[in-house]
Design a protein around this motif. Structure first.
Motif, short mmCIF file in Angstrom:
data_model
loop_
_atom_site.label_atom_id
_atom_site.label_comp_id
_atom_site.label_asym_id
_atom_site.label_seq_id
_atom_site.Cartn_x
_atom_site.Cartn_y
_atom_site.Cartn_z
N LYS A 238 0.83 -1.21 0.00
CA LYS A 238 0.00 0.00 0.00
C LYS A 238 0.86 1.26 0.00
CE LYS A 238 -4.01 -2.09 2.31
NZ LYS A 238 -4.81 -2.12 3.56
N ARG A 239 1.95 1.21 0.77
CA ARG A 239 2.83 2.39 0.81
C ARG A 239 3.49 2.63 -0.53
NH1 ARG A 239 4.22 0.02 5.81
NH2 ARG A 239 6.23 -0.71 4.99
N VAL A 240 3.86 1.55 -1.22
CA VAL A 240 4.43 1.71 -2.56
C VAL A 240 3.41 2.33 -3.50
CG1 VAL A 240 5.28 0.47 -4.59
CG2 VAL A 240 6.11 -0.16 -2.31
N LEU A 241 2.20 1.81 -3.48
CA LEU A 241 1.16 2.27 -4.40
C LEU A 241 0.75 3.71 -4.16
CD1 LEU A 241 -1.11 -0.91 -4.59
CD2 LEU A 241 0.53 -0.10 -6.30
N ASN A 242 0.76 4.14 -2.89
CA ASN A 242 0.34 5.52 -2.63
C ASN A 242 1.50 6.50 -2.62
OD1 ASN A 242 1.56 5.46 -0.04
ND2 ASN A 242 -0.35 4.81 0.95
N GLY A 243 2.69 6.00 -2.95
CA GLY A 243 3.83 6.90 -3.12
C GLY A 243 4.55 7.30 -1.86
N THR A 244 4.26 6.63 -0.74
CA THR A 244 4.93 6.99 0.51
C THR A 244 6.13 6.09 0.81
OG1 THR A 244 3.41 5.61 1.80
CG2 THR A 244 2.82 7.93 1.51
N SER A 245 6.41 5.14 -0.06
CA SER A 245 7.58 4.29 0.09
C SER A 245 8.44 4.41 -1.16
CB SER A 245 7.14 2.83 0.30
OG SER A 245 8.25 2.00 0.56
N ARG A 246 9.66 3.91 -1.08
CA ARG A 246 10.55 3.90 -2.23
C ARG A 246 9.85 3.24 -3.42
NH1 ARG A 246 14.24 -0.10 -3.11
NH2 ARG A 246 13.92 -0.82 -0.97
N PRO A 247 9.88 3.86 -4.60
CA PRO A 247 9.08 3.34 -5.73
C PRO A 247 9.37 1.90 -6.10
CG PRO A 247 9.90 5.55 -6.21
CD PRO A 247 10.56 5.12 -4.93
N ASN A 248 10.60 1.45 -5.92
CA ASN A 248 10.93 0.08 -6.30
C ASN A 248 11.14 -0.83 -5.09
OD1 ASN A 248 13.34 1.32 -5.55
ND2 ASN A 248 14.58 0.11 -6.96
N ALA A 249 10.53 -0.48 -3.96
CA ALA A 249 10.65 -1.32 -2.77
C ALA A 249 9.98 -2.67 -2.97
CB ALA A 249 10.03 -0.61 -1.56
N LEU A 250 9.01 -2.72 -3.87
CA LEU A 250 8.23 -3.94 -4.08
C LEU A 250 7.41 -3.77 -5.35
CD1 LEU A 250 7.19 -6.63 -2.55
CD2 LEU A 250 5.29 -5.21 -1.79
N PHE A 251 7.25 -4.85 -6.13
CA PHE A 251 6.29 -4.81 -7.21
C PHE A 251 5.03 -5.52 -6.73
CE2 PHE A 251 4.03 -6.28 -10.93
CZ PHE A 251 3.96 -5.11 -11.67
N PRO A 252 3.95 -4.77 -6.46
CA PRO A 252 2.76 -5.37 -5.84
C PRO A 252 1.63 -5.62 -6.83
CG PRO A 252 2.79 -2.99 -5.47
CD PRO A 252 3.88 -3.30 -6.45
N PHE A 253 1.40 -6.89 -7.14
CA PHE A 253 0.28 -7.27 -7.99
C PHE A 253 -0.74 -7.97 -7.10
CE2 PHE A 253 -1.93 -10.06 -11.07
CZ PHE A 253 -2.27 -9.12 -12.04
N MET A 254 -1.79 -7.23 -6.72
CA MET A 254 -2.73 -7.69 -5.70
C MET A 254 -4.14 -7.71 -6.27
SD MET A 254 -1.19 -5.24 -2.70
CE MET A 254 -2.17 -5.91 -1.36
N CYS A 255 -4.80 -8.86 -6.17
CA CYS A 255 -6.13 -9.03 -6.73
C CYS A 255 -7.08 -9.55 -5.67
CB CYS A 255 -6.12 -10.02 -7.90
SG CYS A 255 -4.87 -9.68 -9.15
N SER A 256 -8.23 -8.90 -5.52
CA SER A 256 -9.25 -9.36 -4.57
C SER A 256 -10.55 -8.64 -4.89
CB SER A 256 -8.83 -9.06 -3.13
OG SER A 256 -8.80 -7.65 -2.91
N LEU A 257 -11.64 -9.12 -4.36
CA LEU A 257 -12.86 -8.33 -4.41
C LEU A 257 -12.65 -7.04 -3.62
CD1 LEU A 257 -15.81 -10.86 -3.85
CD2 LEU A 257 -14.74 -10.15 -5.99
N ASP A 258 -13.32 -5.99 -4.04
CA ASP A 258 -13.24 -4.73 -3.30
C ASP A 258 -14.21 -4.71 -2.13
OD1 ASP A 258 -11.27 -3.60 -4.94
OD2 ASP A 258 -12.77 -2.99 -6.41
N SER A 259 -15.30 -5.46 -2.24
CA SER A 259 -16.29 -5.50 -1.15
C SER A 259 -16.96 -6.87 -1.16
CB SER A 259 -17.34 -4.41 -1.31
OG SER A 259 -18.06 -4.56 -2.53
N GLU A 260 -17.49 -7.25 -0.03
CA GLU A 260 -18.05 -8.59 0.14
C GLU A 260 -19.26 -8.83 -0.76
OE1 GLU A 260 -19.67 -11.38 3.84
OE2 GLU A 260 -18.74 -9.43 4.23
N ASP A 261 -20.07 -7.79 -1.01
CA ASP A 261 -21.29 -7.99 -1.78
C ASP A 261 -21.01 -8.29 -3.26
OD1 ASP A 261 -20.32 -5.34 -2.00
OD2 ASP A 261 -22.25 -4.64 -2.74
N GLN A 262 -19.78 -8.00 -3.73
CA GLN A 262 -19.45 -8.28 -5.13
C GLN A 262 -19.42 -9.77 -5.45
OE1 GLN A 262 -15.71 -6.14 -5.36
NE2 GLN A 262 -16.65 -4.45 -6.49
#
Length: 559
Positions: A238-262
């Motif tokens: 999350k910190r990488v994606l929102n720009g508060t961590s070093r840009p290449n600290a991690l390559f985060p490919f994360m997939c999930s439902l956004d909410s339970e009702d989906q």
């Protein structure tokens, strides 16, 4: 701007609406366009990307656009030194998404002369040997059934070696048969949700860097271990994606439902599992049928919903009929304590056994907030047997189920090396707290209070004994649930108290009243939470004032 055909194609599929992205993948695209693809000091090694994809499709299976997208970022390099821009890769999506298959392709390719680094050894690590062997055995079987690959590799049941580069692949369990066996070029950690801390990870990556272009791969679906390595990895992402961590600290490919009702619309399932992107491959069609059957079965067996949501949809959900609070609500207790010195508090205690845990606490009330300061005592023998407290870090089994040593270092608990817990430790803690806070009343249920009551009274405390603790569960359950739901519960940064709370099982009785029990009766302790419930019994008796301030006012009055 830098361009790469597989990266551009996958992003364009999303932007044109051909495929659906969940929130984290939308954020990934925004992050790439804002921080990465605009750089002029990095480049995609297109030849190596094409070679890896061709290798995978020739010897393993056809690759989907998302898999080609992920491979591209494995071979993103700095121009100045040709080192990988991303050392760490986090592939996190629903069960059946092909994580192990993709890992097999990439790791096997990294062994070859097409990658071109001699003795680029690779370890595949998981909590169990069976899981650690998943990708290894896929590579082994691929080599075994292809005579051409047999000329390129020596392959056995424990190690696969490239004849051209001498690069070896081994599988290992996370509790480690050795720390320093190979001078690894890459390490892959499978099913990262099972790791309770980063200790095992640190052991296995300690050898990286001795070979050029070190890489770490972290793969898995979500799970049930909270406050563990996976949660910290997700926070880093999350910190990488929102720009508060070093840009290449991690390559985060994360997939999930956004909410339970989906979950109720199967068209949304590709949010959690990129394998379900249209058009569906033959494998994906079979996978979709399996998931549809599991979803339909939930109507008759709703008890499996938590497993389905966690593993298939990669979205852990908490059944609020069985848990005190959601994951988010429990984490929201991690707020700093306000100034408490001199304020009145209710002392509370859970001391059901002399042989395992005891929890002491001070419960404060400020406006709508309940503030709980706690300390626990644990018998060393119990901690040794059930949590591996005394085992050395090099031994095969380490602390399990609860990081007692870590909590001890934080000052959240005291480990007692004695045959049964001396109640004087508890009395002394409350006496010490009385020097700082206005605590005169101790509340506890009737377990062991025949022993403790005289000792408390000898120190000048008033003791309130709850004769029917199950009755107060029902009485205060609505207040406690409301406090969690509205973020009015404050524990400070106390992972032990969050663990206690997460271990509580809420049972709804036929009359609708609720009762607090344990999700597992031996290892998953609830003592701190039960002490909090006891404190609720008298919390309305304290005044929302600072005692020291009150004395200051009295000093100024002339009598």
């Amino acid at each position: 701007m830098i361009y790469q055909k597989y990266v551009d194609f996958y992003i364009q599929q999303y932007k044109t609406g051909e495929i659906k992205f969940n929130k984290e993948r939308i954020e990934l695209v925004e992050y790439l366009e804002k921080y990465i693809l605009i750089r002029d000091d990095i480049y995609f090694n297109d030849k190596m990307i094409d070679d890896c994809i061709s290798y995978g499709e020739k010897w393993f299976f056809p690759l989907n656009p998302f898999q080609k997208f992920l491979i591209a970022f494995v071979f993103l390099f700095f121009k100045k030194n040709n080192r990988p821009f991303y050392r760490k890769h986090f592939w996190f999506f629903g069960r059946g998404g092909g994580k192990n298959g993709l890992l097999s392709v990439v790791l096997n390719f990294l062994q070859t002369e097409l990658h071109g680094i001699r003795e680029y050894h690779i370890s595949i690590v998981a909590n169990s040997e069976d899981q650690a062997k998943t990708s290894f055995e896929e590579i082994y079987n691929t080599v075994k059934r292809n005579k051409t690959l047999q000329k390129a590799f020596e392959y056995g049941k424990t190690v696969i070696t490239s004849k051209k580069t001498d690069s070896k692949i081994k599988f290992r369990t996370s509790n480690g048969d050795t720390k320093d066996g190979l001078r690894d070029g890459a390490v892959a950690f499978d099913e990262v949700h099972r790791y309770e801390s980063n200790k095992d990870v640190k052991v296995h990556i300690s050898g990286l860097g001795k070979k050029p272009n070190p890489r770490e791969f972290y793969t898995g679906t979500d799970g049930y271990v909270r406050e563990g390595f996976l949660d910290s990895l997700k926070e880093k992402a999350k910190r990488v994606l929102n720009g508060t961590s070093r840009p290449n600290a991690l390559f985060p490919f994360m997939c999930s439902l956004d909410s339970e009702d989906q979950v109720n619309d199967s068209d949304n399932w590709e949010l959690a599992n990129p394998m379900l992107h249209k058009p569906l491959s033959d494998y994906a069609e079979g996978l979709l049928e399996t998931i549809l059957e599991e979803y339909d079965d939930l109507e008759e067996d709703p008890a499996n919903r938590e497993e389905f949501m966690t593993k298939r949809m990669n979205l852990p959900v908490v059944d609020l009929e069985r848990s005190v609070a959601s994951r988010e609500e429990i984490m929201a207790t991690n707020r700093p304590f306000p100034e408490l010195e001199g304020r009145e508090a209710i002392g509370c205690l859970d001391y059901a056994s002399l042989r395992d845990f005891a929890a002491c606490g001070l419960l404060f009330k400020q406006k709508e907030d309940y503030i709980f300061k706690t300390h626990s005592f644990v018998r060393k023998n119990f901690a040794d047997i059930y949590y591996g407290y005394s085992r050395k870090a090099t031994e095969e089994r380490k602390e399990r189920f609860a990081p007692i040593r870590e909590w001890e270092k934080k000052g959240l608990l005291t480990v007692l090396d004695e045959p049964s817990m001396d109640p004087k430790h508890i009395i002394d803690w409350f006496v010490e707290m009385r020097y700082l806070y206005g605590v005169n009343k101790i509340v506890a249920d009737n377990f062991r209070m025949d022993l403790l009551k005289p000792m408390f009274e000898a120190e000048g405390f008033e003791v309130v004994i709850i004769r029917n603790p199950r009755a107060i569960d029902s009485l205060f359950a609505p207040r406690i649930e409301n406090a969690f739901a509205n973020n009015h519960m404050i524990f400070d940064d106390n992972p032990l108290m969050r663990w206690y709370t997460n271990n509580v099982l809420v049972k709804t009785k036929p009359d609708g009243n609720k009762e607090y029990s344990k999700k597992e009766h031996v290892r998953r302790k609830t003592d701190g939470f039960k002490a909090l419930v006891a404190g609720m019994y008298c919390i309305d008796e304290i005044e929302n004032i600072n005692i020291e301030d009150a004395f200051d006012v009295l000093d100024e009055i002339e009598f």
